[in-house]
Design a protein around this motif. Structure first.
Motif, mmCIF file in Angstrom:
data_model
loop_
_atom_site.group_PDB
_atom_site.id
_atom_site.type_symbol
_atom_site.label_atom_id
_atom_site.label_comp_id
_atom_site.label_asym_id
_atom_site.label_seq_id
_atom_site.Cartn_x
_atom_site.Cartn_y
_atom_site.Cartn_z
ATOM 1 N N ARG A 112 0.843 -1.216 0.000
ATOM 2 C CA ARG A 112 0.000 0.000 0.000
ATOM 3 C C ARG A 112 0.871 1.257 0.000
ATOM 4 O O ARG A 112 0.522 2.269 -0.596
ATOM 5 C CB ARG A 112 -0.936 -0.011 1.214
ATOM 6 N N ILE A 113 2.023 1.180 0.672
ATOM 7 C CA ILE A 113 2.936 2.340 0.671
ATOM 8 C C ILE A 113 3.543 2.522 -0.730
ATOM 9 O O ILE A 113 3.547 3.620 -1.300
ATOM 10 C CB ILE A 113 4.060 2.137 1.723
ATOM 11 N N LEU A 114 4.029 1.412 -1.303
ATOM 12 C CA LEU A 114 4.738 1.516 -2.591
ATOM 13 C C LEU A 114 3.798 1.917 -3.726
ATOM 14 O O LEU A 114 4.230 2.509 -4.719
ATOM 15 C CB LEU A 114 5.420 0.187 -2.920
ATOM 16 N N HIS A 115 2.510 1.619 -3.556
ATOM 17 C CA HIS A 115 1.519 1.997 -4.562
ATOM 18 C C HIS A 115 1.602 3.507 -4.873
ATOM 19 O O HIS A 115 1.331 3.947 -5.983
ATOM 20 C CB HIS A 115 0.132 1.610 -4.023
ATOM 21 N N HIS A 116 2.000 4.287 -3.869
ATOM 22 C CA HIS A 116 2.066 5.749 -4.047
ATOM 23 C C HIS A 116 3.401 6.203 -4.637
ATOM 24 O O HIS A 116 3.625 7.399 -4.807
ATOM 25 C CB HIS A 116 1.835 6.450 -2.696
ATOM 26 N N ARG A 117 4.322 5.271 -4.927
ATOM 27 C CA ARG A 117 5.654 5.571 -5.484
ATOM 28 C C ARG A 117 6.340 6.706 -4.698
ATOM 29 O O ARG A 117 6.677 7.764 -5.241
ATOM 30 C CB ARG A 117 5.550 5.925 -6.976
ATOM 31 N N PRO A 118 6.570 6.481 -3.399
ATOM 32 C CA PRO A 118 7.089 7.582 -2.561
ATOM 33 C C PRO A 118 8.588 7.822 -2.713
ATOM 34 O O PRO A 118 9.344 6.916 -3.064
ATOM 35 C CB PRO A 118 6.797 7.063 -1.145
ATOM 36 N N ASP A 119 8.991 9.048 -2.417
ATOM 37 C CA ASP A 119 10.420 9.369 -2.234
ATOM 38 C C ASP A 119 10.785 9.227 -0.756
ATOM 39 O O ASP A 119 11.894 8.871 -0.407
ATOM 40 C CB ASP A 119 10.696 10.819 -2.668
ATOM 41 N N VAL A 120 9.817 9.593 0.099
ATOM 42 C CA VAL A 120 10.050 9.590 1.549
ATOM 43 C C VAL A 120 8.874 8.886 2.210
ATOM 44 O O VAL A 120 7.720 9.141 1.854
ATOM 45 C CB VAL A 120 10.135 11.040 2.094
ATOM 46 N N VAL A 121 9.149 8.004 3.164
ATOM 47 C CA VAL A 121 8.077 7.372 3.942
ATOM 48 C C VAL A 121 8.305 7.722 5.413
ATOM 49 O O VAL A 121 9.342 7.371 5.992
ATOM 50 C CB VAL A 121 8.074 5.837 3.766
ATOM 51 N N ALA A 122 7.363 8.463 5.992
ATOM 52 C CA ALA A 122 7.511 8.905 7.390
ATOM 53 C C ALA A 122 6.592 8.084 8.282
ATOM 54 O O ALA A 122 5.394 7.971 8.012
ATOM 55 C CB ALA A 122 7.156 10.388 7.499
ATOM 56 N N PHE A 123 7.150 7.490 9.322
ATOM 57 C CA PHE A 123 6.387 6.664 10.261
ATOM 58 C C PHE A 123 6.150 7.443 11.547
ATOM 59 O O PHE A 123 7.048 8.131 12.033
ATOM 60 C CB PHE A 123 7.176 5.406 10.653
ATOM 61 N N SER A 124 4.956 7.285 12.105
ATOM 62 C CA SER A 124 4.701 7.796 13.444
ATOM 63 C C SER A 124 4.107 6.651 14.249
ATOM 64 O O SER A 124 3.107 6.061 13.836
ATOM 65 C CB SER A 124 3.717 8.964 13.385
#
Ligand code: SF4
Length: 432
Positions: free
Chosen positions: A66-78
């Motif tokens: 689900r995260i990679l679906h958005h093709r991110p440059d940065v993934v921020a976790f909280s």
């Protein structure tokens, strides 16, 4: 990454299906991630932001998809302490991927990252500590400039009155059943078990204008919303609470918050709170056998606190009384006595947790210094699993006594009794 977590299989089987606990777990799962929505609003407009929520139930690989679906440059976790090991595993899976030949940067922030950055460092590219409104814009600007650092920290002086209105649009088209709003950050007290009170700096409040703006944003999405104030101790500050309570009343909100019992001894304030739509307040009565350091004027004789519960409920507000089990001095007998008391107590709702020494608290430091922390990772720091050696019994005795207590206090007939109390308090509220 949110939700109630329980590591102990037996408690999961015996306790978490009981109505009282299941209800609170479901309420927590409905809460939008206010911290992420708020710091998302600090990102420059040329960053596209997407939200991926994880309640801990889905397969980790599915969350990564689900995260990679958005093709991110940065993934921020909280995440909070019990979810951090899961976040670390998801971060490891994400870091193996590339988007357009570029590595994806993973970042972690929040209370655990602030309290224990060195625990997070091996698992994330960047660790941020303190107010995210300060650290995220700095990180994004450094990424653009090719000058990304490994650590970013805020020094606690951020003026909360500048915090932006959360990006509610990121939630998607379906309005959440409950909204969250923070009116203050931190708490003047420093109870030794509490990680939230001082970790991000001294207590700070939002301005009345800001609270009104946030309420307007929420009511634009839903008339008469259910709101949980995401405060540590809403009425502990010396602000004039009148304008904020007026704003809540005028927007027709029904709301929940956390406070300490002393509001019962301020009749004018209590009347205003009740008239503004407050339906339930979580009040920490904490331990029935021990008085924690740092509780300041919140420390009081047991009967005075119980009398305060009755006064608050007589005003039409349900008290969710919060008890910590397993402090020094606790024995199997004292836990049984607490069970006896709670089966017939007057409060409309009850929350039971095991004493948990979260990193960043003085309780953690003292148990660590005494060599009383049990081995194992932070995923056991759930509030329902024993993670330290008690002083009057074995860890197993404490865990078993806690299981028995939960089974008694959340048994069907005992919960039904509390439901009746809640009904009578709601009837008082309707007469206002
Ligand atoms: S009063 Fe509540 S919020 Fe304040 S330090 Fe104690 S537990 Fe934390």
């Amino acid at each position: 990454m949110s939700c109630l977590r329980v590591g102990h299989d037996e408690l999961l089987a015996r306790g978490m299906s009981l109505p009282g606990l299941a209800r609170r777990a479901s309420a927590l799962a409905q809460l939008p991630p206010l911290g992420l929505l708020t710091i998302a609003a600090t990102a420059p407009a040329d960053w596209d932001i997407d939200l991926v929520s994880d309640d801990g139930r889905d397969d980790e690989a599915d969350i990564v998809d689900r995260i990679l679906h958005h093709r991110p440059d940065v993934v921020a976790f909280s995440c909070l302490t019990p979810a951090v090991d899961r976040a670390a595993r998801i971060s490891a899976l994400v870091r193996r991927q590339r988007v357009s030949e570029k590595r994806i940067v993973t970042v972690v922030g929040g209370l655990h990252a602030t309290a224990a950055p060195s625990h997070c460092e091996p698992h994330f590219d960047v660790v941020t500590s303190g107010d995210g409104e300060v650290t995220l814009p700095r990180l994004l600007s450094d990424i653009v400039a090719g000058q990304m650092q490994l650590r970013y920290s805020a020094n606690g002086s951020y003026c909360l009155a500048k915090s932006p209105t959360p990006r509610w649009d990121l939630i998607g088209p379906d309005a959440p059943p409950r909204y969250t709003l923070q009116t203050m950050r931190g708490c003047p007290w420093a109870c030794s078990f509490c990680a939230a009170s001082r970790l991000l700096g001294l207590p700070r409040t939002k301005s009345n204008d800001q609270i009104e703006r946030e309420l307007a944003a929420i009511t634009a999405m839903r008339q008469r919303p259910w709101i949980e104030l995401a405060d540590d101790n809403t009425f502990a500050s010396d602000r004039d609470h009148g304008p904020m309570l007026d704003a809540l009343r005028q927007c027709g909100a029904r709301w929940f918050t956390e406070s300490d019992w002393r509001i019962a001894e301020r009749p004018d304030l209590l009347r205003q709170i009740a008239a503004s739509g407050c339906r339930q307040i979580l009040i920490g009565l904490e331990s029935s056998v021990f008085r924690y350091r740092g509780m300041g004027a919140k420390t009081a004789a047991w009967q005075r606190m119980i009398d305060a519960v009755d006064v608050i409920q007589a005003a039409g507000i349900i008290v969710n009384a919060c008890f910590i089990v397993g402090a020094d001095g606790e024995t199997p007998e004292s836990i049984e006595r607490l069970g006896d008391y709670l089966e017939t107590a007057s409060m409309g709702e009850v929350q039971l947790t095991l004493q948990t020494p979260f990193p960043g608290t003085s309780l953690y430091d003292s148990l660590k210094a005494a060599g009383r922390l049990l081995p194992g990772d932070f995923s056991r720091y759930t509030l329902f699993d024993v993670v330290y050696q008690p002083d009057q019994m074995t860890a197993e005795q404490l865990q078993n006594a806690f299981h028995d207590l939960v089974s008694r206090v959340f048994r069907d007939d005992v919960q039904r009794r509390r439901d009746k109390i809640q009904k009578s308090i709601r009837a008082i509220a309707r007469t206002r």
